[in-house]
Motif scaffolding. Structure first.
Motif, PDB file in Angstrom:
ATOM      1  N   UNK A  29       0.865  -1.185   0.000  1.00 20.48           N
ATOM      2  CA  UNK A  29       0.000   0.000   0.000  1.00 20.48           C
ATOM      3  C   UNK A  29       0.904   1.239   0.000  1.00 20.48           C
ATOM      4  N   UNK A  30       0.349   2.414   0.255  1.00 21.52           N
ATOM      5  CA  UNK A  30       1.169   3.628   0.241  1.00 21.52           C
ATOM      6  C   UNK A  30       2.234   3.599   1.333  1.00 21.52           C
ATOM      7  N   UNK A  31       1.932   2.944   2.443  1.00 20.49           N
ATOM      8  CA  UNK A  31       2.853   2.877   3.573  1.00 20.49           C
ATOM      9  C   UNK A  31       2.526   1.611   4.357  1.00 20.49           C
ATOM     10  N   UNK A  32       3.417   1.238   5.258  1.00 13.42           N
ATOM     11  CA  UNK A  32       3.171   0.070   6.107  1.00 13.42           C
ATOM     12  C   UNK A  32       2.436   0.499   7.378  1.00 13.42           C
TER      13      UNK A  32
ATOM     14  N   UNK B  44       4.543   3.790   8.402  1.00 14.86           N
ATOM     15  CA  UNK B  44       5.941   4.019   8.009  1.00 14.86           C
ATOM     16  C   UNK B  44       6.111   3.924   6.502  1.00 14.86           C
ATOM     17  N   UNK B  76       2.257   9.962   1.282  1.00 16.10           N
ATOM     18  CA  UNK B  76       1.965   8.539   1.500  1.00 16.10           C
ATOM     19  C   UNK B  76       1.242   8.311   2.826  1.00 16.10           C
ATOM     20  N   UNK B 150      -5.877   0.580  -0.146  1.00 13.85           N
ATOM     21  CA  UNK B 150      -6.235   0.513  -1.569  1.00 13.85           C
ATOM     22  C   UNK B 150      -7.257  -0.584  -1.850  1.00 13.85           C
TER      23      UNK B 150
END
Lengths: 327, 327
Positions: A29-32, B44, B76, B150
């Motif tokens: 995804x965009x970030x964890x 993160x 993000x 997402x």
């Protein structure tokens, strides 16, 4: 790498399953996203290694380079008394690196990460014109109140190191062709200490159990790290040179550069710190039970921040610098 | 940079005080330490920008480059519905960059970081032979259960974007000297959209309040991000090309490349996502109250993952790629 290549590449390096139960979303995804444990503090650090400065492609395999890039960050977490949990990797890749080599690089990272059940949770892959640049961010945790800082040294404390010092610097000289060692076993040992440093996570946790300890890891060289402890704690140290523990392999070299490697070499990724003298023996015993050698190399005194090296009855001031990679 | 230089440099970029109350140790020890809030998840991410690929030193000031390196990572975090809290910076620096320029680079980072009360908590400064490589890691948080992923698009959902699309790509062409714009105001607006993207943190938080939303930020281009949403959610999308919101400045260009910039340009760092149609109007109103424009550009359908672009009554498949930096 084009976007399509990058998606393809990410599929190759993605872990088949998560190792940390608190990880909610890893790569994708965009970030964890992860859940932090209550009563714990989050530990974060990031280090960069550059081709030609921190490693030479001719001298180390991609797997060794990947291993070390993660190991040096785990070492920072260990020096806080913590355990590593997650890592992110960004690489800027020149055309001189093939996709196969990059896959090997990530395999080396996963090799050490899997030892600690760490998850690869993010990063970036971009192109660059010349030299590979690899940045690793590691996230760990330590129980609240158990963090080990540099500022906690006090006059009277014993100064200690784990393991042996100077091996990595000698190993680097062998790798660079500047040093030839007769005994193959000694040579292999020293080179391995440079290529595959073992972060002292277990030792760091044992030190977390003591009441008060100041702690640092040896990345830039013993002299530099000792000075950092003194500066952060506003104390003076006296280090007895003959007490600094050396491996048999290093001692057997009888090199004139020995002092330089021991004091300024760095990259041993052992721990250095201070502990109240009454607690030293019990800490040493605990370490010994886990196969970790802990050696007393000096003591802390009150006074303005400086490190004095005692040798043959004479004290000399130990300056911070001396380490300069491949220069 | 020597070690002494590095210590000196760190003193120059160090914040005078911490902004986040949960930060325990910032820069100065082996790693940073902070306390995570209970009921929150940690977010993160890490992104790398390379000189010559992501920015040109002749075309952007060090301050703009620093600003953007942090902004793209904040974006993000925004796309997860979160707020940014901390960042770490590693730079690999060639001799072509002066210390003054590096200080400006960090000033640009601090400019945007201070807007969000973010703390610089770590990093690394190393040398490299050729091009500057900068990696930023951002850590943020989102309330548990409020994260925006997402994979949460469902058939029937409305597809939306914030702001206007394609400005950044046109701005880049102006910067590169490939496009000349008569109106100075339009030119400045577009260039600014490229150099100083505004991460949609406020919009991301508003979307965190809705019951179900899938969300992505537009870094690689609208086509790529829409495809990512479809792949993660296993759905199809139909996008009405004429509904994609354009700024007056972009529209005034009447360029043949307009479609390319809008669909594949990327780097607008607006948000794109989907929401149940019944919830769209209320979300749009909430955004509007905060000065954020939210535009419905299509809808989600059941079916295998793909994006269809509807224009003049004809549907064509919108492929992922098209974006390739300065090539």
């Amino acid at each position: 790498m084009t976007i399509e290549d990058e998606f393809h590449f990410i599929d190759k390096i993605r872990q088949s399953k998560n190792r940390q139960p608190e990880l909610i979303e890893g790569i994708g995804d965009d970030a964890a996203l992860y859940r932090a444990k209550s009563d714990y503090l989050e530990i974060v650090c990031a280090d960069t290694m550059t081709e030609g400065v921190h490693f030479l492609k001719d001298a180390s395999s991609p797997k060794d380079i990947g291993y070390k890039a993660v190991a040096v960050n785990i070492s920072d977490v260990a020096a806080m008394g913590g355990v590593p949990k997650y890592y992110l990797v960004t690489i800027a890749v020149p055309k001189t690196w093939s996709e196969e080599e990059l896959v090997e690089l990530y395999a080396g990272m996963d090799e050490i990460a899997s030892t600690y059940k760490m998850d690869l949770i993010g990063g970036d892959t971009v192109s660059t014109s010349d030299k590979l640049v690899i940045t690793v961010t590691v996230i760990g945790e330590v129980q609240q109140g158990k963090q080990r800082l540099r500022k906690d040294a006090r006059p009277g404390d014993a100064v200690f190191v784990t393991g042996t010092i100077g091996d990595s610097a000698a190993g680097l000289q062998i790798l660079l062709g500047n040093l030839s060692v007769h005994e193959e076993n000694d040579s292999a040992f020293l080179v391995n200490r440079h290529k595959r440093p073992v972060p002292q996570v277990k030792a760091g946790q044992l030190m977390s159990s003591a009441e008060r300890i100041s702690l640092n890891d040896i990345s830039d060289g013993l002299a530099s790290e000792l000075n950092e402890l003194c500066e952060a704690s506003c104390v003076k140290m006296v280090i007895e040179k003959d007490r600094v523990p050396l491996s048999d392999s290093l001692r057997s070299l009888h090199s004139e550069q020995l002092d330089e490697w021991i004091l300024y070499g760095g990259e041993d990724f052992e721990l250095v710190g201070t502990v109240p003298p009454a607690a030293f023996d019990s800490l040493q015993k605990k370490c010994s039970e886990e196969g970790i050698s802990l050696t007393r190399i000096g003591h802390v005194e009150a006074g303005s921040s400086e490190v004095l090296l005692l040798h043959n009855g004479k004290k000399t001031k130990l300056e911070k610098s001396g380490y300069n990679h491949f220069k």
